[in-house]
Design a protein around this motif. Structure first.
Motif, PDB file in Angstrom:
ATOM      1  N   GLY A   1      -7.737  70.561 -43.471  1.00  0.00           N
ATOM      2  CA  GLY A   1      -8.119  71.956 -43.336  1.00  0.00           C
ATOM      3  C   GLY A   1      -9.625  72.095 -43.429  1.00  0.00           C
ATOM      4  O   GLY A   1     -10.307  71.252 -44.017  1.00  0.00           O
TER       5      GLY A   1
ATOM      6  N   THR B   1      -2.904  67.824 -32.329  1.00  0.00           N
ATOM      7  CA  THR B   1      -2.716  67.260 -33.667  1.00  0.00           C
ATOM      8  C   THR B   1      -1.225  67.103 -33.909  1.00  0.00           C
ATOM      9  O   THR B   1      -0.444  68.006 -33.589  1.00  0.00           O
ATOM     10  CB  THR B   1      -3.323  68.204 -34.730  1.00  0.00           C
TER      11      THR B   1
ATOM     12  N   PHE C   1       0.642  70.493 -32.276  1.00  0.00           N
ATOM     13  CA  PHE C   1       0.029  71.712 -31.726  1.00  0.00           C
ATOM     14  C   PHE C   1      -1.255  71.372 -30.987  1.00  0.00           C
ATOM     15  O   PHE C   1      -1.942  70.404 -31.307  1.00  0.00           O
ATOM     16  CB  PHE C   1      -0.233  72.742 -32.835  1.00  0.00           C
TER      17      PHE C   1
ATOM     18  N   ALA D   1      -4.985  72.593 -30.126  1.00  0.00           N
ATOM     19  CA  ALA D   1      -6.031  73.444 -30.695  1.00  0.00           C
ATOM     20  C   ALA D   1      -7.160  73.593 -29.686  1.00  0.00           C
ATOM     21  O   ALA D   1      -7.548  72.612 -29.041  1.00  0.00           O
ATOM     22  CB  ALA D   1      -6.577  72.822 -31.981  1.00  0.00           C
TER      23      ALA D   1
ATOM     24  N   ARG E   1      -5.272  60.019 -39.981  1.00  0.00           N
ATOM     25  CA  ARG E   1      -5.432  60.249 -41.423  1.00  0.00           C
ATOM     26  C   ARG E   1      -4.188  59.719 -42.131  1.00  0.00           C
ATOM     27  O   ARG E   1      -3.098  60.280 -41.981  1.00  0.00           O
ATOM     28  CB  ARG E   1      -5.572  61.740 -41.728  1.00  0.00           C
TER      29      ARG E   1
ATOM     30  N   VAL F   1      -5.117  63.099 -34.566  1.00  0.00           N
ATOM     31  CA  VAL F   1      -5.700  64.073 -33.643  1.00  0.00           C
ATOM     32  C   VAL F   1      -6.127  63.347 -32.378  1.00  0.00           C
ATOM     33  O   VAL F   1      -6.924  62.400 -32.429  1.00  0.00           O
ATOM     34  CB  VAL F   1      -6.932  64.771 -34.271  1.00  0.00           C
TER      35      VAL F   1
END
Ligand code: M6P
Ligand code: ZN
Length: 206
Positions: free
Chosen positions: A98, A82, A157, A159, A36, A65
């Protein structure tokens, strides 16, 4: 006692081990990386003029990601790393789009590099937790979630989420997520729509 299941739907992925590279911000094996840039984030930041100017100038990467090749399907448990770059748009710190899950499934984040913040909103309440390597952030069912890099290095992090969860981006785009995170002399500020500080979450309340 239910015994073994032989349904074909449960045989999409065979057992495997993945390797996390926290410094590189990758997992292997991996599906195609999702990136992104500023040009992809129309309307995300409060200062849309600054975002558009940045997109037209150097169009910086905001986050990417890297996911393992596990489908986003019911019964599966996909996971991904990510990495959000350090930076800001008009003082608002770099963040993910989000989302809210289409089905109210929970999710787990494990900090791997840098420092970040996990911002959460359930339509009424807004909360956030500070993230760093080895900190596990819990996203309860029904809470929208967004991640923000509040440091000077990339914030990464891992996920892990139920494959049926789904990603609804429209709700946050239309209604917001209760707060914005901006640079401040002390590091960062989490402010609601009236400009009041939003206190951090104070731990589990079972
Ligand atoms: C995490 C997970 C993913 C999500 C990604 C980027 O890795 O929550 O499901 O896609 O962050 O966040 P977003 O989809 O909001 O851009
Ligand atoms: Zn999610």
């Amino acid at each position: 006692m239910h015994g073994y299941r032989s349904d074909k739907i449960l045989d999409r992925v065979v057992p495997f081990a993945a390797r996390l590279d926290p410094v590189g911000g990758t997992v292997t094996p991996q599906a195609p990386t999702q990136q992104r840039h500023l040009a992809d984030l129309d309307g995300l930041f409060a200062d849309e003029t600054a975002r558009a100017a940045g997109a037209a100038a150097d169009n910086r990467l905001v986050y990417r990601v890297v996911a393992v090749p596990i489908p986003d399907e019911r019964y599966e448990v996909p996971f991904s790393v990510t990495t959000i770059e350090p930076g800001d748009v008009g003082g608002e710190l770099f963040m993910t789009k989000g989302h809210v899950h289409d089905t109210p499934e929970g999710e787990i984040y494990l900090g791997t590099t840098g420092t970040g913040l996990l911002l959460l909103h359930d339509g009424t309440r807004t909360s956030w937790v500070a993230m760093a390597p080895n900190v596990i952030g819990y996203i309860p069912p029904g809470w929208a979630h967004r991640s923000v890099n509040v440091g000077d290095e990339p914030y990464g992090f891992l996920a892990v989420y139920p494959g049926a969860a789904g990603h609804d981006y429209d709700t946050i785009a239309q209604e917001g997520i209760g707060a914005r995170v901006t640079k401040s002399p002390g590091g960062f500020a989490v402010l609601d729509a009236e400009g009041h500080p939003v206190p951090a979450g104070d731990g589990p309340r079972p």
